[in-house]
Each structure stands twice: as structure tokens, then as C-alpha cells.
Design a protein around this motif. Sequence first.
Motif, PDB file in Angstrom:
ATOM      1  N   MET A   1       0.799  -1.043   0.272  1.00  0.00           N
ATOM      2  CA  MET A   1       0.298   0.165  -0.581  1.00  0.00           C
ATOM      3  C   MET A   1       0.881   1.390  -0.146  1.00  0.00           C
ATOM      4  N   SER A   2       0.765   1.912  -0.946  1.00  0.00           N
ATOM      5  CA  SER A   2       1.439   3.352  -0.580  1.00  0.00           C
ATOM      6  C   SER A   2       0.935   4.363  -0.108  1.00  0.00           C
ATOM      7  N   ILE A   3       1.007   5.643   0.664  1.00  0.00           N
ATOM      8  CA  ILE A   3       0.911   6.335   2.015  1.00  0.00           C
ATOM      9  C   ILE A   3       1.570   7.031   1.463  1.00  0.00           C
ATOM     10  N   VAL A   4       0.495   8.640   1.057  1.00  0.00           N
ATOM     11  CA  VAL A   4       1.133   9.789   1.020  1.00  0.00           C
ATOM     12  C   VAL A   4      -0.061  10.516   2.147  1.00  0.00           C
ATOM     13  N   CYS A   5       1.610  11.774   2.715  1.00  0.00           N
ATOM     14  CA  CYS A   5       0.617  12.888   3.199  1.00  0.00           C
ATOM     15  C   CYS A   5       1.077  14.108   2.185  1.00  0.00           C
ATOM     16  N   LEU A   6      -0.609  14.450   1.655  1.00  0.00           N
ATOM     17  CA  LEU A   6      -0.420  15.628   1.529  1.00  0.00           C
ATOM     18  C   LEU A   6      -0.690  17.045   2.121  1.00  0.00           C
ATOM     19  N   VAL A   7       0.594  17.870   1.955  1.00  0.00           N
ATOM     20  CA  VAL A   7       1.148  18.406   3.418  1.00  0.00           C
ATOM     21  C   VAL A   7       0.783  20.451   2.293  1.00  0.00           C
ATOM     22  N   GLY A   8       0.704  21.492   3.660  1.00  0.00           N
ATOM     23  CA  GLY A   8       0.858  23.198   3.302  1.00  0.00           C
ATOM     24  C   GLY A   8       0.006  23.501   4.325  1.00  0.00           C
ATOM     25  N   PRO A   9       0.589  24.964   4.300  1.00  0.00           N
ATOM     26  CA  PRO A   9      -0.167  26.139   5.246  1.00  0.00           C
ATOM     27  C   PRO A   9      -2.108  25.746   4.429  1.00  0.00           C
ATOM     28  N   SER A  10      -2.421  26.487   4.608  1.00  0.00           N
ATOM     29  CA  SER A  10      -3.894  26.783   4.687  1.00  0.00           C
ATOM     30  C   SER A  10      -4.296  27.440   3.682  1.00  0.00           C
ATOM     31  N   ASP A  11      -5.168  27.254   2.946  1.00  0.00           N
ATOM     32  CA  ASP A  11      -5.868  27.289   1.627  1.00  0.00           C
ATOM     33  C   ASP A  11      -4.512  27.484   0.444  1.00  0.00           C
ATOM     34  N   SER A  12      -4.001  26.527   0.333  1.00  0.00           N
ATOM     35  CA  SER A  12      -2.030  26.240  -0.079  1.00  0.00           C
ATOM     36  C   SER A  12      -3.024  25.870  -1.479  1.00  0.00           C
ATOM     37  N   GLY A  13      -4.301  25.000  -1.285  1.00  0.00           N
ATOM     38  CA  GLY A  13      -4.309  23.685  -2.429  1.00  0.00           C
ATOM     39  C   GLY A  13      -4.448  22.311  -1.939  1.00  0.00           C
ATOM     40  N   LYS A  14      -4.275  21.685  -0.232  1.00  0.00           N
ATOM     41  CA  LYS A  14      -4.395  20.745  -0.504  1.00  0.00           C
ATOM     42  C   LYS A  14      -5.698  19.401  -0.880  1.00  0.00           C
ATOM     43  N   THR A  15      -6.369  20.200  -0.705  1.00  0.00           N
ATOM     44  CA  THR A  15      -8.013  19.675  -0.682  1.00  0.00           C
ATOM     45  C   THR A  15      -7.806  19.565  -2.299  1.00  0.00           C
ATOM     46  N   THR A  16      -7.631  20.533  -3.217  1.00  0.00           N
ATOM     47  CA  THR A  16      -7.960  20.644  -4.737  1.00  0.00           C
ATOM     48  C   THR A  16      -6.718  19.541  -4.441  1.00  0.00           C
ATOM     49  N   LEU A  17      -6.025  19.146  -4.368  1.00  0.00           N
ATOM     50  CA  LEU A  17      -4.922  18.762  -5.096  1.00  0.00           C
ATOM     51  C   LEU A  17      -5.621  16.861  -4.243  1.00  0.00           C
ATOM     52  N   ALA A  18      -5.568  16.804  -3.252  1.00  0.00           N
ATOM     53  CA  ALA A  18      -6.234  14.878  -2.815  1.00  0.00           C
ATOM     54  C   ALA A  18      -7.740  14.923  -3.931  1.00  0.00           C
ATOM     55  N   GLU A  19      -7.926  16.574  -4.339  1.00  0.00           N
ATOM     56  CA  GLU A  19      -9.517  15.166  -5.201  1.00  0.00           C
ATOM     57  C   GLU A  19      -9.123  14.859  -6.495  1.00  0.00           C
ATOM     58  N   SER A  20      -7.694  15.491  -7.232  1.00  0.00           N
ATOM     59  CA  SER A  20      -7.473  14.985  -8.352  1.00  0.00           C
ATOM     60  C   SER A  20      -6.315  13.857  -7.787  1.00  0.00           C
ATOM     61  N   LEU A  21      -5.417  13.592  -6.740  1.00  0.00           N
ATOM     62  CA  LEU A  21      -4.518  12.427  -7.463  1.00  0.00           C
ATOM     63  C   LEU A  21      -5.676  11.814  -6.992  1.00  0.00           C
ATOM     64  N   VAL A  22      -7.139  11.718  -6.428  1.00  0.00           N
ATOM     65  CA  VAL A  22      -7.765  10.324  -6.136  1.00  0.00           C
ATOM     66  C   VAL A  22      -8.513   9.869  -6.935  1.00  0.00           C
ATOM     67  N   ASP A  23      -8.953  11.044  -8.250  1.00  0.00           N
ATOM     68  CA  ASP A  23      -9.403  10.474  -9.969  1.00  0.00           C
ATOM     69  C   ASP A  23      -8.194   9.987 -10.255  1.00  0.00           C
ATOM     70  N   ALA A  24      -7.087  10.310 -10.813  1.00  0.00           N
ATOM     71  CA  ALA A  24      -6.385  10.131 -10.936  1.00  0.00           C
ATOM     72  C   ALA A  24      -5.384   8.570 -10.396  1.00  0.00           C
ATOM     73  N   LEU A  25      -4.996   8.454  -9.898  1.00  0.00           N
ATOM     74  CA  LEU A  25      -5.094   7.362  -9.188  1.00  0.00           C
ATOM     75  C   LEU A  25      -5.593   6.238  -8.904  1.00  0.00           C
ATOM     76  N   GLY A  26      -6.830   6.422  -9.047  1.00  0.00           N
ATOM     77  CA  GLY A  26      -8.169   5.704  -9.328  1.00  0.00           C
ATOM     78  C   GLY A  26      -8.607   4.527 -10.419  1.00  0.00           C
ATOM     79  N   ASP A  27      -6.796   5.118 -11.426  1.00  0.00           N
ATOM     80  CA  ASP A  27      -7.059   4.966 -12.946  1.00  0.00           C
ATOM     81  C   ASP A  27      -6.376   2.805 -12.286  1.00  0.00           C
ATOM     82  N   TYR A  28      -5.854   2.800 -10.889  1.00  0.00           N
ATOM     83  CA  TYR A  28      -4.196   2.116 -11.027  1.00  0.00           C
ATOM     84  C   TYR A  28      -4.866   1.206  -9.523  1.00  0.00           C
ATOM     85  N   GLY A  29      -5.983   2.237  -9.187  1.00  0.00           N
ATOM     86  CA  GLY A  29      -6.444   0.834  -7.766  1.00  0.00           C
ATOM     87  C   GLY A  29      -7.225   1.437  -6.793  1.00  0.00           C
TER      88      GLY A  29
END
Length: 154
Positions: A1-29
Motif C-alpha cells: 500500500m502506498s501512503i502519502v501525506c499532502l501538507v502545506g499551509p491553510s488555503d494552499s490547495g491541499k484539498t484540490t490536490l487530493a481531489e485530483s490525485l484521488v481521480d488520477a490514482l483511481g485508474d491504478y487501484g
Amino acid sequence: MSIVCLVGPSDSGKTTLAESLVDALGDYGRVATIKSIHHDIEIDTPGKDTYRHREAGADTVVGLTPSLSFQITPGGKEATGEQALLESTVDSLRAEGYEFVLIEGFHDAPYPKIEVGERADTEPPIVASGSLDSLDVEQLAASIADGTLFEGLE
């Protein structure tokens, strides 16, 4: 299992990145996410049945709807300890067979991190960093999926 944290200051785009990565990683598992929340929120509706079950003293309440299921269990970060709760949650997701876990927040966790913006107190390892606009989501997803993002880490 691959685990990665998305970190950064508030309002830096962590949630937006998470949404995009969830969509992209869904093709792999299968992808699970964990979100660190710094304040208590009410995830149940006061007065409704599951809330009443919890208020009556149930140790765990499970709700099953036509499209979703959820579990409410006492023992948040304060009761269990932030790192211990994170570890037990990751262990549960591993047991359920997820290929990928994205953790939003937990800048001091021992997992590899993608840093969005700059945060002075991020604990290593940082495996990628940049602004939301400069991070290539498809490339990140591919390198998470094939493990190259984590090369050189123990």
C-alpha cells in the motif's frame, strides 16, 4: 500500500490536490483518504436515530443508507493520541485492501509528503513540493502508483 501525506499551509490547495490525485490514482487501484481536522464537528444530526443511539451510550454506531455507510466511534485524536489514531486508521485501510492512502494534513507524520506551498515545520521525508499549479497530478499519480516517488526511502 502506498501512503502519502499532502501538507502545506491553510488555503494552499491541499484539498484540490487530493481531489485530483484521488481521480488520477483511481485508474491504478482503490484509494482511501484521511483528513486531519483540527476542531470538533458534528457529523451526525442531533435528534436523529444514530445520534440518539450514540447519546444513549453505544460504543460504536454504524449507519447504512442506500448509497453510503458510516461508523461513529468515540476516541478521537485527544483520547487516543494523534499519531496512534493515524496508525490504527492506516492499518485498518491496509487490512481492507486499499492500494493508496492520501492523508491531508499530519505534517509531522512519518509518511512521505507532498508539500503544497511552504510550511516551515514539515517533518521529512518530503518527496515532492511546489505550488498547486506547478505540481503535475498525472505524473505524481503515476510515480505514486509505480513507487518511483518513494525511491530511496526506507
